[in-house]
Write an enzyme that holds these catalytic residues in place. Structure first.
Site, PDB file in Angstrom:
ATOM      1  N   ILE A 156       0.828  -1.201   0.000  1.00 58.03           N
ATOM      2  CA  ILE A 156       0.000   0.000   0.000  1.00 58.03           C
ATOM      3  C   ILE A 156       0.864   1.252   0.000  1.00 58.03           C
ATOM      4  CG2 ILE A 156      -1.665   1.353   1.327  1.00 58.03           C
ATOM      5  CD1 ILE A 156      -2.928  -0.959  -0.067  1.00 58.03           C
ATOM      6  N   GLU A 179      14.896  -2.048   4.290  1.00 55.18           N
ATOM      7  CA  GLU A 179      15.703  -1.327   3.307  1.00 55.18           C
ATOM      8  C   GLU A 179      15.551  -1.887   1.896  1.00 55.18           C
ATOM      9  OE1 GLU A 179      19.938  -1.892   3.540  1.00 55.18           O
ATOM     10  OE2 GLU A 179      19.722  -3.592   4.892  1.00 55.18           O
ATOM     11  N   ILE A 268      -3.799   4.359   7.840  1.00 53.16           N
ATOM     12  CA  ILE A 268      -4.306   3.268   7.006  1.00 53.16           C
ATOM     13  C   ILE A 268      -4.792   2.166   7.947  1.00 53.16           C
ATOM     14  CG2 ILE A 268      -3.798   1.619   5.175  1.00 53.16           C
ATOM     15  CD1 ILE A 268      -3.615   4.602   4.373  1.00 53.16           C
ATOM     16  N   SER A 269      -6.107   1.983   8.004  1.00 55.66           N
ATOM     17  CA  SER A 269      -6.691   1.018   8.932  1.00 55.66           C
ATOM     18  C   SER A 269      -7.208  -0.208   8.179  1.00 55.66           C
ATOM     19  CB  SER A 269      -7.808   1.670   9.751  1.00 55.66           C
ATOM     20  OG  SER A 269      -8.209   0.810  10.809  1.00 55.66           O
ATOM     21  N   LYS A 272     -10.469  -5.423   9.858  1.00 55.25           N
ATOM     22  CA  LYS A 272     -10.265  -6.302  11.013  1.00 55.25           C
ATOM     23  C   LYS A 272     -10.336  -5.530  12.337  1.00 55.25           C
ATOM     24  CE  LYS A 272      -7.727  -9.800   8.447  1.00 55.25           C
ATOM     25  NZ  LYS A 272      -8.125  -9.272   7.132  1.00 55.25           N
ATOM     26  N   LYS A 284      -5.334  -2.451  15.566  1.00 56.26           N
ATOM     27  CA  LYS A 284      -5.737  -1.478  14.548  1.00 56.26           C
ATOM     28  C   LYS A 284      -6.907  -0.626  15.034  1.00 56.26           C
ATOM     29  CE  LYS A 284      -4.092  -1.076  10.974  1.00 56.26           C
ATOM     30  NZ  LYS A 284      -2.908  -0.246  10.579  1.00 56.26           N
ATOM     31  N   THR A 334      -8.634 -22.343   4.883  1.00 56.38           N
ATOM     32  CA  THR A 334      -8.999 -22.624   6.273  1.00 56.38           C
ATOM     33  C   THR A 334     -10.453 -23.064   6.433  1.00 56.38           C
ATOM     34  OG1 THR A 334      -9.515 -20.290   6.676  1.00 56.38           O
ATOM     35  CG2 THR A 334      -7.265 -21.024   7.173  1.00 56.38           C
ATOM     36  N   ARG A 402      -8.022 -20.675  11.746  1.00 52.53           N
ATOM     37  CA  ARG A 402      -6.908 -20.426  12.643  1.00 52.53           C
ATOM     38  C   ARG A 402      -7.357 -19.550  13.815  1.00 52.53           C
ATOM     39  NH1 ARG A 402      -3.254 -18.169   7.810  1.00 52.53           N
ATOM     40  NH2 ARG A 402      -5.202 -17.004   7.586  1.00 52.53           N
TER      41      ARG A 402
END
Length: 502
Positions: A156, A179, A268-269, A272, A284, A334, A402
């Site tokens: 993003i 880096e 930036i959220s 979730k 978050k 999952t 999970r």
């Protein structure tokens, strides 16, 4: 011997005729054009350039079998995203290779029709219409300004850098701890945006002193805060890292933006953060609460932009599935009924810029993610896009949900009052009333516990700060007992007992 591929063209209009004429002149040795597909009933059984219109979209699968079609070319550049997705999903149920003719403006920019034709991508199947930006409003807060992007080397963050560069900022400051990503972005800008002043600064949002040095030197007008740990299973295993990097990192960066009088700070959220069931989501949500409360007495506008999964981002499900397909499978899933919201990286970054132009203190902007997509269906589409057959060439294995994973995500909490703005893809949730004094005390308590690495206590304090956070302790070997209003970790008791015995 005839080695030409049988080609079916979708769209018997001007673009289809252009493709037909071009392919006959330049690629007649490669393709045998078997016919056209067009939804207009008046065109059925007519001919275009000597090639017959064989049917409409509902006939595609049968025609591909009858005519032994090898490739399908969608040649309707004006088609809406939804219409394109409908036709391509039908095509994806054939064994044919699928190609797309882009918009006429893209063809003109490239200057060569043959080079303009591209392979179908997963994004084409999602029915996401292009974002229409208010370029004037965005330029108003970016043009001639210094823009800092934390986590600027990530998926993003790097796309935000590319989109910001289009609006002629004075300088872009990429702040990142990794880096290699930052180095790759720097090299990309040398060729793609040679006139943009891009400064790469290596550092961590955990490091308050380093942040102060950077803010003091560059005095950014706009800060996009994209630096964060985002992987749910990893953060379940490393809750202290999630708290220190996500929550403390946001607090450090926001405080610097406030101290050095930045015009705007954009968090930036994630979806979730809504009714979280995992540590990452809870952190978050805390980040959202920080920006909702810290800016009340500040000149800096603090806002958050909340959205779901981004296709192709580092560590997301699509690259994972592609890698599993490349290795011969199986694809691991999952749960068969898991759904997620998806948008493209470019769309997400553009909507972040657009939402920021509306920014009001403490507001959370919620991006329209469209309809949720079943991950199982996504896996099937990716297998077919690879030219393979599900369960024959590539198997799908269900592994079970999970820890902390939801069957579905949500974009809005019950307490939030959602309203529309002029852009149909962006909604705004009004700020919630948060008492900064008591909230700050809770954060200090959380940071102190995070420094000990005690996952049980971290989750307990997270649930006190984020009332909608629910969790289950999977590891029963470590839990808390309450004694005289003090929570004690059972492992601490064991360690003391062993020490006294020895």
């Amino acid at each position: 011997m005839n080695n030409r591929k049988n080609l079916l063209i979708i769209g018997a209009g001007a673009a289809g005729k252009m493709v037909l004429n071009d392919f006959k002149k330049t690629q007649g040795f490669k393709y045998n054009i078997v016919g056209f597909i067009d939804d207009k009933a008046s065109k059925l059984n007519t001919s275009l350039g000597g090639v017959k219109v064989l049917g409409n979209r509902h006939d595609i699968i049968e025609i591909c079998k009858l005519k032994n079609v090898h490739e399908i070319l969608l040649a309707i550049p004006s088609l809406s995203a939804e219409g394109k997705a409908e036709i391509l999903n039908i095509c994806n149920n054939t064994s044919c290779e699928i190609k797309i003719l882009p918009s006429m403006s893209e063809i003109m920019n490239i200057g060569n029709l043959k080079l303009s034709v591209r392979n179908m991508e997963l994004e084409d199947l999602l029915a996401r219409d292009p974002v229409v930006l208010d370029n004037v409003k965005i330029a108003g807060y970016i043009s001639g300004k210094t823009v800092m992007i934390t986590g600027g080397g990530g998926s993003i963050g790097s796309e935000l850098c590319r989109q910001v560069a289009r609006f002629n900022p004075e300088k872009i400051v990429v702040f990142d701890i990794y880096e290699n990503n930052a180095y790759d972005l720097q090299n990309e800008f040398l060729s793609a945006f040679p006139n943009t002043d891009l400064e790469v600064v290596i550092g961590s949002v955990r490091d308050k002193e380093r942040l102060n040095m950077v803010f003091s030197k560059y005095r950014p007008h706009v800060v996009f805060h994209a630096a964060a740990h985002k992987h749910v299973p990893l953060m379940e295993k490393n809750p202290s890292e999630a708290v220190i990097n996500n929550v403390l990192g946001t607090l450090n960066t926001a405080n610097c933006a406030k101290k050095y009088n930045a015009d705007k700070f954009i968090l930036i959220s994630s979806d979730k953060a809504v009714n979280p069931t995992n540590v990452m989501g809870a952190t978050k949500r805390l980040c959202e609460m920080i920006i909702q409360s810290i800016g009340k007495d500040s000149k800096t506008e603090f806002v958050a932009v909340r959205f779901g999964n981004v296709l192709g981002s580092n560590g997301s499900v699509v690259p994972l599935f592609k890698n599993q397909i490349k290795n011969g499978g199986p694809i691991t899933l999952t749960h068969k009924d898991v759904t997620r919201f998806f948008m493209t990286i470019t769309e997400a970054a553009q909507l972040v810029l657009e939402a920021t132009s509306y920014a009001g203190q403490g507001e959370i902007y919620v991006l329209d993610m469209g309809k949720p997509i079943k991950i199982y269906d996504l896996a099937i589409k990716l297998i077919k896009l690879s030219g393979l057959e599900p369960f024959k060439d590539i198997n799908i294995v269900i592994t079970g949900l999970r820890s902390g994973e939801k069957l579905y995500e949500e974009m809005l909490m019950d307490q939030e009052d959602l309203s529309e703005i002029s852009n149909s893809k962006i909604f705004v949730a009004k700020p919630m009333n948060i008492n900064w004094s008591s909230f700050e005390k809770g954060l200090i308590k959380l940071f102190n516990v995070a420094s000990t690495g005690d996952g049980v206590k971290i989750r307990r304090i997270l649930s006190e700060l984020v009332e909608t956070y629910t969790y289950i302790i999977e590891d029963k070997s470590e839990y808390e007992i309450s004694f005289e209003n003090e929570c004690i970790n059972i492992n601490d008791i064991k360690r003391r007992a062993i020490a006294e015995m020895s």
